[in-house]
Design a protein around this motif. Structure first.
Motif, PDB file in Angstrom:
ATOM      1  N   PRO A  48       3.072  -0.224 -14.761  1.00  0.00           N
ATOM      2  CA  PRO A  48       4.137  -0.034 -14.401  1.00  0.00           C
ATOM      3  C   PRO A  48       4.429   1.436 -15.239  1.00  0.00           C
ATOM      4  CG  PRO A  48       4.145  -2.221 -14.745  1.00  0.00           C
ATOM      5  CD  PRO A  48       2.918  -1.972 -14.774  1.00  0.00           C
ATOM      6  N   SER A  49       4.236   0.920 -16.862  1.00  0.00           N
ATOM      7  CA  SER A  49       4.488   1.659 -18.087  1.00  0.00           C
ATOM      8  C   SER A  49       3.728   3.456 -17.706  1.00  0.00           C
ATOM      9  CB  SER A  49       4.106   1.354 -19.733  1.00  0.00           C
ATOM     10  OG  SER A  49       2.865   1.478 -19.430  1.00  0.00           O
ATOM     11  N   ALA A  50       2.756   3.172 -17.589  1.00  0.00           N
ATOM     12  CA  ALA A  50       2.186   4.575 -16.864  1.00  0.00           C
ATOM     13  C   ALA A  50       2.368   5.786 -16.047  1.00  0.00           C
ATOM     14  CB  ALA A  50       0.569   4.647 -16.224  1.00  0.00           C
ATOM     15  N   ILE A  51       3.108   4.519 -15.052  1.00  0.00           N
ATOM     16  CA  ILE A  51       4.189   5.513 -13.699  1.00  0.00           C
ATOM     17  C   ILE A  51       5.334   5.860 -14.266  1.00  0.00           C
ATOM     18  CG2 ILE A  51       5.093   4.886 -11.316  1.00  0.00           C
ATOM     19  CD1 ILE A  51       2.539   2.645 -11.209  1.00  0.00           C
ATOM     20  N   ALA A  52       5.794   4.624 -14.985  1.00  0.00           N
ATOM     21  CA  ALA A  52       7.104   5.147 -15.535  1.00  0.00           C
ATOM     22  C   ALA A  52       7.083   6.295 -15.465  1.00  0.00           C
ATOM     23  CB  ALA A  52       7.680   4.200 -16.320  1.00  0.00           C
ATOM     24  N   GLU A  99      12.289   2.851 -12.914  1.00  0.00           N
ATOM     25  CA  GLU A  99      11.974   4.556 -13.116  1.00  0.00           C
ATOM     26  C   GLU A  99      11.913   5.592 -11.618  1.00  0.00           C
ATOM     27  OE1 GLU A  99      11.281   1.865 -17.091  1.00  0.00           O
ATOM     28  OE2 GLU A  99      10.499   2.337 -15.325  1.00  0.00           O
ATOM     29  N   VAL A 100      11.184   4.967 -11.213  1.00  0.00           N
ATOM     30  CA  VAL A 100      10.751   5.420  -9.826  1.00  0.00           C
ATOM     31  C   VAL A 100      11.867   5.729  -9.105  1.00  0.00           C
ATOM     32  CG1 VAL A 100       9.485   5.489  -8.219  1.00  0.00           C
ATOM     33  CG2 VAL A 100       8.356   5.230 -10.190  1.00  0.00           C
ATOM     34  N   ARG A 101      12.309   3.674  -8.830  1.00  0.00           N
ATOM     35  CA  ARG A 101      13.534   3.857  -8.211  1.00  0.00           C
ATOM     36  C   ARG A 101      14.725   4.263  -8.628  1.00  0.00           C
ATOM     37  NH1 ARG A 101      11.752   0.647  -4.284  1.00  0.00           N
ATOM     38  NH2 ARG A 101      14.284   0.725  -2.987  1.00  0.00           N
ATOM     39  N   ARG A 102      15.135   4.730  -9.634  1.00  0.00           N
ATOM     40  CA  ARG A 102      16.237   4.900 -10.226  1.00  0.00           C
ATOM     41  C   ARG A 102      16.610   6.999  -9.981  1.00  0.00           C
ATOM     42  NH1 ARG A 102      15.889   2.285 -14.416  1.00  0.00           N
ATOM     43  NH2 ARG A 102      15.342   3.959 -15.577  1.00  0.00           N
ATOM     44  N   ARG A 103      15.040   7.356  -9.958  1.00  0.00           N
ATOM     45  CA  ARG A 103      15.007   8.752  -9.607  1.00  0.00           C
ATOM     46  C   ARG A 103      15.479   9.118  -8.066  1.00  0.00           C
ATOM     47  NH1 ARG A 103      10.064  13.137  -9.048  1.00  0.00           N
ATOM     48  NH2 ARG A 103      12.525  14.714  -8.629  1.00  0.00           N
ATOM     49  N   LEU A 104      14.737   8.021  -7.330  1.00  0.00           N
ATOM     50  CA  LEU A 104      14.461   8.603  -6.018  1.00  0.00           C
ATOM     51  C   LEU A 104      16.179   8.072  -4.941  1.00  0.00           C
ATOM     52  CD1 LEU A 104      10.873   8.127  -4.912  1.00  0.00           C
ATOM     53  CD2 LEU A 104      11.892   9.848  -5.670  1.00  0.00           C
ATOM     54  N   VAL A 105      16.793   6.659  -5.976  1.00  0.00           N
ATOM     55  CA  VAL A 105      18.098   6.535  -5.251  1.00  0.00           C
ATOM     56  C   VAL A 105      18.796   7.344  -5.341  1.00  0.00           C
ATOM     57  CG1 VAL A 105      19.635   5.420  -5.727  1.00  0.00           C
ATOM     58  CG2 VAL A 105      17.686   4.301  -5.707  1.00  0.00           C
ATOM     59  N   ALA A 106      19.038   8.258  -6.893  1.00  0.00           N
ATOM     60  CA  ALA A 106      19.529   9.478  -7.214  1.00  0.00           C
ATOM     61  C   ALA A 106      19.609  10.637  -6.770  1.00  0.00           C
ATOM     62  CB  ALA A 106      19.660   9.841  -8.165  1.00  0.00           C
ATOM     63  N   LEU A 107      18.223  11.032  -5.806  1.00  0.00           N
ATOM     64  CA  LEU A 107      17.428  12.502  -5.475  1.00  0.00           C
ATOM     65  C   LEU A 107      18.437  11.903  -3.796  1.00  0.00           C
ATOM     66  CD1 LEU A 107      13.863  13.296  -5.692  1.00  0.00           C
ATOM     67  CD2 LEU A 107      16.342  13.975  -6.266  1.00  0.00           C
ATOM     68  N   GLN A 108      18.399  10.435  -3.319  1.00  0.00           N
ATOM     69  CA  GLN A 108      18.947   9.858  -1.118  1.00  0.00           C
ATOM     70  C   GLN A 108      20.399  10.275  -1.664  1.00  0.00           C
ATOM     71  OE1 GLN A 108      17.056   6.203  -1.872  1.00  0.00           O
ATOM     72  NE2 GLN A 108      14.688   7.128  -1.776  1.00  0.00           N
TER      73      GLN A 108
END
Length: 215
Positions: A48-52, A99-108
């Motif tokens: 998960p840290s690599a994805i984040a 971190e993925v969810r936070r970024r995409l929720v903001a875009l949504q």
């Protein structure tokens, strides 16, 4: 519009958007696009840290036309590739990373805000009513039996079986509903609709009735 894979969210959401002349957003395609981008770069999806660390790098652009939905990443149209089995098998792991969810929720939320002056938008996913748009006027949570969901998905894909799809959906349901960040769950004020015995036209008609009643 929330619900698990195979419940009919995408087809119903597009149909409702067309009927009401609204925009349409498939948030699942955004998570799939980020997953595709990670796979292209051989990111270790078990870490998960690599994805984040890379969550902010892919540049996404969404089409909100219900007749031509799509997504590009860094200028590349990935609307087709994100539906491959490699992405399907990995998207739950990527979408569980905060971190993925936070970024995409903001875009949504940005896309939703941009659509409101034009009349509105139908948004589908797994956390729309609970996280992305908790103040939405109408929240629908679609469900269907495991058998119905697997049969629908098998009809959409080549080289698979109902049993294989049933097992894969059970795996994804477990991961999506037990993740710590924004798990799949109905909003407290969502209307649950079981689509098992319904045709697509039936589902669209019922959602339109609920929209008229609620909004």
């Amino acid at each position: 519009m929330d619900g698990p894979s195979g419940s009919g969210k995408s087809s119903a959401s597009r149909g409702v958007a067309r009927a009401l002349s609204l925009r349409y957003l498939d948030t699942g395609a955004m998570y799939r696009a980020v997953t595709w981008w990670m796979l292209q770069r051989d990111v270790d999806l078990a870490d998960p840290s690599a994805i984040a660390a890379l969550a902010d790098e892919p540049a996404l652009a969404m089409s909100t036309d219900p007749d031509a939905p799509g997504v590009t990443v860094d200028g590349t149209d990935v609307t087709g590739p994100i539906r491959g089995q490699d992405v399907t098998g990995a998207v739950s792991a990527v979408s569980a990373v905060p971190e993925v969810r936070r970024r995409l929720v903001a875009l949504q939320r940005e896309i939703i805000a941009e659509s409101l002056p034009g009349g509105g938008i139908v948004v589908e996913g797994r956390d729309i009513g609970t996280v992305v748009a908790p103040d939405a006027a109408v929240k629908i949570y679609l469900t269907a039996s495991a058998e119905a969901r697997a049969q629908r998905r098998t009809a959409e894909l080549d080289g698979t079986t109902v049993e294989a799809q049933k097992a894969d959906m059970a795996r994804r349901d477990r991961l999506d509903s037990t993740r710590k960040a924004d798990p799949l769950t109905p909003a407290a004020d969502a209307i649950e609709l079981d689509t098992t015995p319904l045709t697509l036209d039936d589902v669209i008609a019922e959602v339109l009735r609920l929209v008229k009643e609620r909004a």
